[in-house]
Each structure stands twice: as structure tokens, then as C-alpha cells.
Design an enzyme around this catalytic site. Sequence first.
Site, PDB file in Angstrom:
ATOM      1  N   THR A 197       0.871  -1.153  -0.076  1.00  0.00           N
ATOM      2  CA  THR A 197       0.056  -0.127  -0.083  1.00  0.00           C
ATOM      3  C   THR A 197       0.786   1.291  -0.133  1.00  0.00           C
ATOM      4  O   THR A 197       1.916   1.207   0.508  1.00  0.00           O
ATOM      5  CB  THR A 197      -0.792   0.005   1.346  1.00  0.00           C
ATOM      6  OG1 THR A 197      -1.617  -1.195   1.324  1.00  0.00           O
ATOM      7  CG2 THR A 197      -1.812   1.306   1.105  1.00  0.00           C
ATOM      8  N   ARG A 225     -11.093  -9.778  -5.105  1.00  0.00           N
ATOM      9  CA  ARG A 225     -10.956  -9.355  -3.796  1.00  0.00           C
ATOM     10  C   ARG A 225     -10.594  -7.971  -3.510  1.00  0.00           C
ATOM     11  O   ARG A 225      -9.777  -7.297  -4.168  1.00  0.00           O
ATOM     12  CB  ARG A 225      -9.528 -10.130  -2.917  1.00  0.00           C
ATOM     13  CG  ARG A 225      -9.301  -9.879  -1.871  1.00  0.00           C
ATOM     14  CD  ARG A 225      -8.130  -8.965  -1.406  1.00  0.00           C
ATOM     15  NE  ARG A 225      -7.667  -8.530  -0.122  1.00  0.00           N
ATOM     16  CZ  ARG A 225      -7.099  -7.595   0.478  1.00  0.00           C
ATOM     17  NH1 ARG A 225      -6.501  -6.755  -0.584  1.00  0.00           N
ATOM     18  NH2 ARG A 225      -6.748  -7.745   1.675  1.00  0.00           N
ATOM     19  N   ASP A 228      -8.785  -3.038   2.338  1.00  0.00           N
ATOM     20  CA  ASP A 228      -9.296  -1.823   3.137  1.00  0.00           C
ATOM     21  C   ASP A 228      -8.850  -0.637   2.299  1.00  0.00           C
ATOM     22  O   ASP A 228      -9.685   0.551   2.480  1.00  0.00           O
ATOM     23  CB  ASP A 228      -8.576  -1.607   4.233  1.00  0.00           C
ATOM     24  CG  ASP A 228      -7.249  -1.766   4.269  1.00  0.00           C
ATOM     25  OD1 ASP A 228      -6.385  -2.476   3.709  1.00  0.00           O
ATOM     26  OD2 ASP A 228      -6.462  -0.610   5.112  1.00  0.00           O
ATOM     27  N   HIS A 250      -2.664  -5.829   6.960  1.00  0.00           N
ATOM     28  CA  HIS A 250      -3.746  -6.829   6.621  1.00  0.00           C
ATOM     29  C   HIS A 250      -5.136  -6.363   6.301  1.00  0.00           C
ATOM     30  O   HIS A 250      -5.936  -6.190   7.438  1.00  0.00           O
ATOM     31  CB  HIS A 250      -3.553  -7.837   7.863  1.00  0.00           C
ATOM     32  CG  HIS A 250      -4.152  -9.445   7.212  1.00  0.00           C
ATOM     33  ND1 HIS A 250      -3.821 -10.308   7.846  1.00  0.00           N
ATOM     34  CD2 HIS A 250      -5.122  -9.565   6.217  1.00  0.00           C
ATOM     35  CE1 HIS A 250      -4.341 -11.442   7.341  1.00  0.00           C
ATOM     36  NE2 HIS A 250      -5.417 -11.141   6.392  1.00  0.00           N
ATOM     37  N   GLY A 251      -5.495  -6.125   5.267  1.00  0.00           N
ATOM     38  CA  GLY A 251      -6.694  -5.586   4.886  1.00  0.00           C
ATOM     39  C   GLY A 251      -8.246  -5.942   5.485  1.00  0.00           C
ATOM     40  O   GLY A 251      -8.889  -5.061   6.095  1.00  0.00           O
TER      41      GLY A 251
END
Length: 330
Positions: A197, A225, A228, A250-251
Site C-alpha cells: 500500500t 478481492r 481496506d 492486513h486489509g
Amino acid sequence: MKITFYVLLLVSPVIINMEKIQPPGLKGKIVLLIHGGAGNFKESDLTPVQQKIYEKYLREALEEGYKILDGGGSALDAVEASVKLMEDAPVFNAGKGSVLNKEGHVEMDASIMHGKDLKAGAVAVVRNVKNPISAARMVMEKSNHVLLAGNGADEFAKSIGMEMEEEDYFITPSSFEQWKKANEPASVPKGINKHGTVGAVALDQNGNLAAATSTGGVLNKLPGRVGDSPIIGAGTYADNNSCAVSATGHGEYFIRLTIARSIAALMEYKKISLEQAVNEVIHERLHKSGGTGGVIAVDKNGNFTVSHNTTGMFRAWRTEKRCEIRFFKE
């Protein structure tokens, strides 16, 4: 006014979980923070050459956004500009360099939010728009929606004249090699274990906050998928009454815990500081849930914090008095 400029690249293995600077409470201050992903990597995972490469791209993105703020521009323009440069850099998992899904395709997510009016825009599962963060802003400004996904998002971007690319543009030798390794029997992908990210948060001279986040998602994820990063309140949030937040991690955990909005809500309802809110969310709630990652955040008064529960996080910040670039816990 004479401005002293420092660039600091720290590679010390000493552990610190929180960085905080509280600049003097002066009206019209400007602050910019950026990140390029967090994860369990350490100094020995990066060669000196790799460190210089990451430092170069982080510095360029930081300078691009700060130049806008320093010229009286908006926080919204600054965060978009910084994230856009990181999307164009091949070393981050966003835009060019995005990881591949299970079928070997790129699917990118991004979002942006303005703290002045709570307007927001996002795209998810896009494959061809060159800069997803700019597409997210166009969703905010040129549509009646907040989030567009998949082919519809790509078609929207194309219809308003945004720059598009074939999928090969986004796939780098490194991202392709990671995908091949991930699909070998009994194989563990090699390389830096980091969450993919990039993001930015800013406070401008008019007291407005903004946040932006962009990602290529999780290596070898199932097609479709969504993490976040394009979810307002999970990976991105900005409100002039509290703070601006961009997350990396970790979304699935960040979505369940609404990480970004939770930080703002704690400040708003419990009347606690930005540092206290971030610490509670990252080092208590996220940690207890089993999730990993971190955030960059700035409040309406210009106080800012970087926090992560991983061994590393690519991050940088600049104010009128200071500029720093860091990779590891120290």
C-alpha cells in the site's frame, strides 16, 4: 524565513513503536506524511542499493506533495500528487509494480477523502487506469458515487479521458517473479514481506485535512478481492474536526475494525489526543485481533503520528522545520 532541511535515513535495528512530533500551534502550518507499505522486513532484507532506491522515490513523492502545500495549495491536491508519484514508481505495490492475483492479473484499489466536507471517492479492482488515486478523485468530483469497482470503474476513467495502460505496463519483473514463486508447489514467495500500500495525509494552510491510499492488494489473492484501501473508514479517512489517516496492513482486519475511522472517532468522542487514539487502535485493538500493519495520521492542529506493529514501514514526513525518511523500527 530560513528553512532548515534535513533528510534522515535510519537503518538502526533498535525498536520503537511510535514516532510523534507536535509542532508549535501556529495558524497556517502545513504538514505532509507519506507511506509505502508496512510489514515484517528488517534492515538485512534490503541491500544498501535498495535502501537508496526506496529513499529516492519516497523523497520525490514527499517533495512533490509538499511543494503544493508550501505554495498555498490544498491538502487534497498534495496527497493525490504524492500518491500518484508512488503509483508510478516500480518499487511499491501500487500502480506500476502491483502484485498479481491468483490468475496472474493486476487488480488495483484506491481512495481519497477531503476533511473539509467529508467528500470521498474510491475505485476497486481496476486493471487499466494508470493512476487509480486520480480515478478515485474523479469518482468523488465527477460522479454521484463514492466507490466504483471493476470494469465499470475502468470504463468511467476512460470515459472522462484519464490515462489508461495495458496490463503489461503494471507488471514488473519483480512482481511477476513473486507471483511465479507463490504458485510453485510447497513454495514460499521470497523477497520483502511487506503489505502493499502507499498513502499520504496532509494539513494545508487553510486548516483542511486530506488522506489518500492506493494499493495493488495481496499477492496471489482471489480474483475480485477488495481490501481496506478503497474502503472509506477502513484504510482512508479525513475529517477537519479530528484527523486524516492512511493505513497499510492486513486489509481484512482493517475493514473489520474500521481502523481509520476508529482513530477519528476516539478523538471525537473520548476527547483524547491523536497519539493516544492511534496507540489504542494499532497496539491494542489491531494487535489483539491478530492483524498487522500501521498508519500515518495528522490532526487538525498539525500534530502527527506514525505507528505500526510490524518490524518495518516505509514512511516519510515533512513540515516547515523538518523532513525525515525512515524504514525500520528504531
